[in-house]
Design an enzyme around this catalytic site. Structure first.
Site, PDB file in Angstrom:
ATOM      1  N   CYS A  37       8.007  43.074 -62.703  1.00 48.35           N
ATOM      2  CA  CYS A  37       8.044  42.720 -64.165  1.00 48.35           C
ATOM      3  C   CYS A  37       8.242  41.392 -64.400  1.00 48.35           C
ATOM      4  O   CYS A  37       8.091  41.004 -65.804  1.00 48.35           O
ATOM      5  CB  CYS A  37       8.943  43.808 -64.723  1.00 48.35           C
ATOM      6  SG  CYS A  37       8.533  45.376 -64.566  1.00 48.35           S
ATOM      7  N   ASN A  59       6.252  50.433 -70.794  1.00 49.30           N
ATOM      8  CA  ASN A  59       6.556  49.393 -69.970  1.00 49.30           C
ATOM      9  C   ASN A  59       5.397  49.208 -69.152  1.00 49.30           C
ATOM     10  O   ASN A  59       4.842  49.723 -68.607  1.00 49.30           O
ATOM     11  CB  ASN A  59       7.562  50.001 -68.881  1.00 49.30           C
ATOM     12  CG  ASN A  59       8.160  48.887 -67.891  1.00 49.30           C
ATOM     13  OD1 ASN A  59       7.341  47.995 -67.641  1.00 49.30           O
ATOM     14  ND2 ASN A  59       9.256  48.891 -67.282  1.00 49.30           N
ATOM     15  N   HIS A  83      11.309  41.082 -71.420  1.00 48.03           N
ATOM     16  CA  HIS A  83      10.483  42.301 -70.647  1.00 48.03           C
ATOM     17  C   HIS A  83      11.008  43.269 -71.519  1.00 48.03           C
ATOM     18  O   HIS A  83      11.946  43.734 -71.775  1.00 48.03           O
ATOM     19  CB  HIS A  83      11.083  42.428 -69.233  1.00 48.03           C
ATOM     20  CG  HIS A  83      10.498  43.535 -68.460  1.00 48.03           C
ATOM     21  ND1 HIS A  83       9.211  44.148 -68.551  1.00 48.03           N
ATOM     22  CD2 HIS A  83      11.227  44.640 -67.862  1.00 48.03           C
ATOM     23  CE1 HIS A  83       8.934  45.200 -68.046  1.00 48.03           C
ATOM     24  NE2 HIS A  83      10.292  45.616 -67.625  1.00 48.03           N
TER      25      HIS A  83
END
Length: 363
Positions: free
Chosen positions: A119, A290, A260
């Site tokens: 990520c 996500n 993020h």
């Protein structure tokens, strides 16, 4: 090194994002995971997840996002000299997915490579592109795209992962920008001792694919949700505080905080603890879940596309992810436009549809 270019700030010239057409609702996820749609909303804040079609791979999503970013920047694929793809769900173990993207775009002059930092990958790739452009001899452009197709690596019965992870891509075009614009500060870190907290354990050289790894669902994402939550709760505030301290700034000096998007509820809570209000802290995980390496650039694209960013705004970008990895960057916004390619069809019930009131429109 060309002296004039070596002193030219490098920043963002255009942003673009792409989401697959199909949407997986909380009701659909709840039926497979043994929880309720209300439980998912209350615990995660996620309302929708875009899902790639069976014939869509990471490179397909990434190419669409880069095209959108190039359109926003007013350049052609032939103008791209460097193409970096950040992903943990590549088309294949090899070659680099960036090479697939280059072929789809016909970006014949681009050097193509992947960056793998989960990520955090997009911001790691931004640093590579930034330094590459600063060292080049002629003004050129780099495309940096984050993309994930997590839906192809999920156990639909695993509550820890299926309620959160989804598919999407977002990209930035980097190039020379005006004085007092662009990236001013980067900081990165990794702790490999925590690598087992979230991973896809099988399919690599340690556990090659066989009947056992398939039966054990070793090719799906495995995550220790509690440990990851603790990591984020410690890392996100630290990144913000350390960046502000390095640059002798306060929270009030930040116009936009892009992070993020692991869990909107967690991000809201940490933002409140930091004293950062929602118009400043961009939260889009409710819309898309996500999407890993695409999360931060998607949030930045959303902020630019909804006019929540103005030229000379100070943007703090923070990322954290599997590995474990983390990073931050300070960016003075150049006024770059954004193009968002949205799906044309939704099977999401009205009460589940994402709300877009968490970003303040500014003149």
């Amino acid at each position: 090194m060309n002296r004039s270019l070596s002193h030219s700030p490098i920043g963002i010239r255009g942003m673009g994002s792409y989401l697959p057409q199909d949407i997986r609702s909380n009701e659909e996820v709840a039926r497979r995971t043994g929880v309720t749609a209300d439980w998912i909303r209350e615990r995660t804040g996620v309302r929708a997840r875009h899902v790639a079609a069976p014939d869509e791979a990471a490179s397909d999503l990434a190419a669409s996002a880069v095209r959108a970013a190039a359109t926003a920047a007013g350049i052609d694929a032939a103008d791209i000299s460097l193409l970096i793809c950040a992903t943990s769900t590549p088309d294949e173990l090899g070659p680099a997915t960036a090479c697939r993207v280059q072929a789809l775009l016909k970006a014949e002059h681009a050097v193509a490579l992947d960056v793998s930092a989960a990520c955090s990958g997009w911001l790691f790739a931004i640093k590579v592109a930034h330094d590459w452009l600063r060292a080049d001899h002629t003004p050129r452009y780099a495309a940096v795209v984050g993309v994930e197709v997590y839906s192809k690596f999920l156990d639909p019965e695993d509550r820890a992962t299926s309620v959160l992870f989804a598919d999407g891509a977002a990209a930035a075009i980097l190039g020379p920008v005006g004085p007092d614009e662009g990236f001013q500060d980067f900081d990165f870190g990794s702790d490999g001792t925590l690598a087992d907290q979230v991973l896809i354990p099988a399919g690599g050289s340690r556990l090659p694919a066989d009947a056992t790894t398939l039966a054990d669902k070793g090719h799906c994402i495995h995550m220790d949700g509690r440990s990851v939550s603790h990591f984020i709760s410690a890392t996100f505030p630290r990144l913000v505080h350390e960046s502000l301290a390095r640059n002798r700034l306060s929270v009030s000096d930040i116009d936009c905080l892009v992070a993020h998007q692991p869990n909107p509820v967690l991000l809201h809570r940490l933002g409140r603890q930091l004293g950062i209000d929602i118009p400043t802290l961009v939260i889009v995980g409710d819309e898309v879940g996500n999407i890993g390496a695409a999360s931060a650039p998607y949030a930045l694209t959303a902020a630019a596309g909804r006019h929540a960013l103005r030229p000379k705004d100070r943007v703090l970008i923070t990322v954290f992810g599997a590995g474990m990895t983390w990073g931050s960057a300070l960016l003075t916004w150049s006024g770059a436009p954004a193009v968002r390619i949205a799906p044309t069809r939704s099977n999401l019930p009205e009460r589940e549809r994402p709300r877009y009131d968490h970003l303040t429109q500014r003149p």
